[in-house]
Design a protein around this motif. Sequence first.
Motif, PDB file in Angstrom:
ATOM      1  N   ALA A   1       0.806  -1.224   0.000  1.00  0.00           N
ATOM      2  CA  ALA A   1       0.000   0.000   0.000  1.00  0.00           C
ATOM      3  C   ALA A   1       0.840   1.275   0.000  1.00  0.00           C
ATOM      4  N   GLU A   2       2.153   1.161   0.155  1.00  0.00           N
ATOM      5  CA  GLU A   2       3.019   2.339   0.199  1.00  0.00           C
ATOM      6  C   GLU A   2       3.165   2.973  -1.182  1.00  0.00           C
ATOM      7  N   ASP A   3       3.245   4.307  -1.186  1.00  0.00           N
ATOM      8  CA  ASP A   3       3.485   5.020  -2.438  1.00  0.00           C
ATOM      9  C   ASP A   3       4.819   4.586  -3.032  1.00  0.00           C
ATOM     10  N   GLY A   4       4.817   4.300  -4.317  1.00  0.00           N
ATOM     11  CA  GLY A   4       6.048   3.954  -5.013  1.00  0.00           C
ATOM     12  C   GLY A   4       6.391   2.480  -5.015  1.00  0.00           C
ATOM     13  N   CYS A   5       5.624   1.656  -4.301  1.00  0.00           N
ATOM     14  CA  CYS A   5       5.894   0.215  -4.294  1.00  0.00           C
ATOM     15  C   CYS A   5       5.350  -0.400  -5.580  1.00  0.00           C
ATOM     16  N   GLU A   6       6.241  -0.908  -6.406  1.00  0.00           N
ATOM     17  CA  GLU A   6       5.845  -1.571  -7.643  1.00  0.00           C
ATOM     18  C   GLU A   6       5.915  -3.092  -7.518  1.00  0.00           C
ATOM     19  N   LEU A   7       6.753  -3.573  -6.620  1.00  0.00           N
ATOM     20  CA  LEU A   7       6.912  -5.017  -6.397  1.00  0.00           C
ATOM     21  C   LEU A   7       7.488  -5.223  -5.007  1.00  0.00           C
ATOM     22  N   TYR A   8       6.923  -6.161  -4.288  1.00  0.00           N
ATOM     23  CA  TYR A   8       7.440  -6.531  -2.969  1.00  0.00           C
ATOM     24  C   TYR A   8       7.022  -7.980  -2.786  1.00  0.00           C
ATOM     25  N   ALA A   9       7.886  -8.898  -3.200  1.00  0.00           N
ATOM     26  CA  ALA A   9       7.517 -10.305  -3.320  1.00  0.00           C
ATOM     27  C   ALA A   9       8.492 -11.195  -2.557  1.00  0.00           C
ATOM     28  N   LEU A  10       7.959 -12.081  -1.749  1.00  0.00           N
ATOM     29  CA  LEU A  10       8.759 -12.989  -0.921  1.00  0.00           C
ATOM     30  C   LEU A  10       9.109 -14.256  -1.700  1.00  0.00           C
ATOM     31  N   HIS A  11      10.380 -14.667  -1.600  1.00  0.00           N
ATOM     32  CA  HIS A  11      10.873 -15.855  -2.298  1.00  0.00           C
ATOM     33  C   HIS A  11      11.663 -16.745  -1.343  1.00  0.00           C
ATOM     34  N   ASP A  12      11.601 -18.026  -1.602  1.00  0.00           N
ATOM     35  CA  ASP A  12      12.335 -19.044  -0.855  1.00  0.00           C
ATOM     36  C   ASP A  12      13.591 -19.378  -1.656  1.00  0.00           C
ATOM     37  N   ALA A  13      14.758 -19.030  -1.127  1.00  0.00           N
ATOM     38  CA  ALA A  13      16.008 -19.246  -1.856  1.00  0.00           C
ATOM     39  C   ALA A  13      16.601 -20.617  -1.538  1.00  0.00           C
ATOM     40  N   GLU A  14      17.339 -21.158  -2.489  1.00  0.00           N
ATOM     41  CA  GLU A  14      17.938 -22.482  -2.327  1.00  0.00           C
ATOM     42  C   GLU A  14      18.941 -22.561  -1.187  1.00  0.00           C
ATOM     43  N   ASP A  15      19.537 -21.428  -0.802  1.00  0.00           N
ATOM     44  CA  ASP A  15      20.537 -21.445   0.269  1.00  0.00           C
ATOM     45  C   ASP A  15      19.926 -21.363   1.665  1.00  0.00           C
ATOM     46  N   GLY A  16      18.595 -21.401   1.742  1.00  0.00           N
ATOM     47  CA  GLY A  16      17.921 -21.370   3.042  1.00  0.00           C
ATOM     48  C   GLY A  16      17.469 -19.998   3.482  1.00  0.00           C
ATOM     49  N   THR A  17      17.835 -18.974   2.738  1.00  0.00           N
ATOM     50  CA  THR A  17      17.380 -17.638   3.086  1.00  0.00           C
ATOM     51  C   THR A  17      15.983 -17.396   2.515  1.00  0.00           C
ATOM     52  N   LEU A  18      15.320 -16.413   3.072  1.00  0.00           N
ATOM     53  CA  LEU A  18      14.078 -15.905   2.514  1.00  0.00           C
ATOM     54  C   LEU A  18      14.434 -14.545   1.922  1.00  0.00           C
ATOM     55  N   VAL A  19      14.003 -14.297   0.690  1.00  0.00           N
ATOM     56  CA  VAL A  19      14.422 -13.092  -0.017  1.00  0.00           C
ATOM     57  C   VAL A  19      13.206 -12.303  -0.480  1.00  0.00           C
ATOM     58  N   LEU A  20      13.190 -11.027  -0.115  1.00  0.00           N
ATOM     59  CA  LEU A  20      12.211 -10.114  -0.675  1.00  0.00           C
ATOM     60  C   LEU A  20      12.838  -9.483  -1.910  1.00  0.00           C
ATOM     61  N   ILE A  21      12.134  -9.561  -3.023  1.00  0.00           N
ATOM     62  CA  ILE A  21      12.543  -8.867  -4.231  1.00  0.00           C
ATOM     63  C   ILE A  21      11.594  -7.691  -4.361  1.00  0.00           C
ATOM     64  N   GLU A  22      12.179  -6.504  -4.401  1.00  0.00           N
ATOM     65  CA  GLU A  22      11.397  -5.278  -4.348  1.00  0.00           C
ATOM     66  C   GLU A  22      11.687  -4.410  -5.570  1.00  0.00           C
ATOM     67  N   LYS A  23      10.699  -3.616  -5.952  1.00  0.00           N
ATOM     68  CA  LYS A  23      10.908  -2.599  -6.977  1.00  0.00           C
ATOM     69  C   LYS A  23      10.177  -1.348  -6.520  1.00  0.00           C
ATOM     70  N   TRP A  24      10.922  -0.262  -6.499  1.00  0.00           N
ATOM     71  CA  TRP A  24      10.398   1.029  -6.059  1.00  0.00           C
ATOM     72  C   TRP A  24      10.485   2.015  -7.208  1.00  0.00           C
ATOM     73  N   SER A  25       9.516   2.904  -7.297  1.00  0.00           N
ATOM     74  CA  SER A  25       9.453   3.847  -8.420  1.00  0.00           C
ATOM     75  C   SER A  25      10.622   4.825  -8.437  1.00  0.00           C
ATOM     76  N   SER A  26      11.225   5.063  -7.262  1.00  0.00           N
ATOM     77  CA  SER A  26      12.346   6.007  -7.191  1.00  0.00           C
ATOM     78  C   SER A  26      13.135   5.773  -5.902  1.00  0.00           C
ATOM     79  N   ARG A  27      14.305   6.374  -5.830  1.00  0.00           N
ATOM     80  CA  ARG A  27      15.102   6.315  -4.595  1.00  0.00           C
ATOM     81  C   ARG A  27      14.383   7.029  -3.453  1.00  0.00           C
ATOM     82  N   ASP A  28      13.629   8.081  -3.766  1.00  0.00           N
ATOM     83  CA  ASP A  28      12.855   8.778  -2.739  1.00  0.00           C
ATOM     84  C   ASP A  28      11.788   7.856  -2.151  1.00  0.00           C
ATOM     85  N   ALA A  29      11.109   7.094  -3.007  1.00  0.00           N
ATOM     86  CA  ALA A  29      10.093   6.155  -2.525  1.00  0.00           C
ATOM     87  C   ALA A  29      10.733   5.071  -1.660  1.00  0.00           C
TER      88      ALA A  29
END
Length: 104
Positions: free
Chosen positions: A33-61
């Motif tokens: 719901a945040e302004d500028g959030c284009e992608l915020y997706a949780l992934h299960d990585a093979e090395d055992g980590t959980l990874v958020l892959i994010e995309k923001w419209s700008s550095r300010d966002a």
Amino acid sequence: MSAVVVTAAFHPIEGGRESLTAALEQSLAAVHAEDGCELYALHDAEDGTLVLIEKWSSRDALAAHAAGDAVVRLNAAVAPFLVRPTTVTAMTALPAGDARRGAI
């Protein structure tokens, strides 16, 4: 302004993966719901980590997100389940090839 892509890798303690996943999943709606959030997706990585892959419209966002309440709540929720600090990497795309496939 160019979009910013971020990866945030969360390193769970032994036996804490399920709780860490639940804590991260609970944060998704607030961040989406945040302004500028284009992608915020949780992934299960093979090395055992959980990874958020994010995309923001700008550095300010991204800066507003990083300083916002949703991140404060997320950090508090995940802290008990981390073996070490989250690894956060911000990136700017270097588009190449097909315009639709050459950048996130």
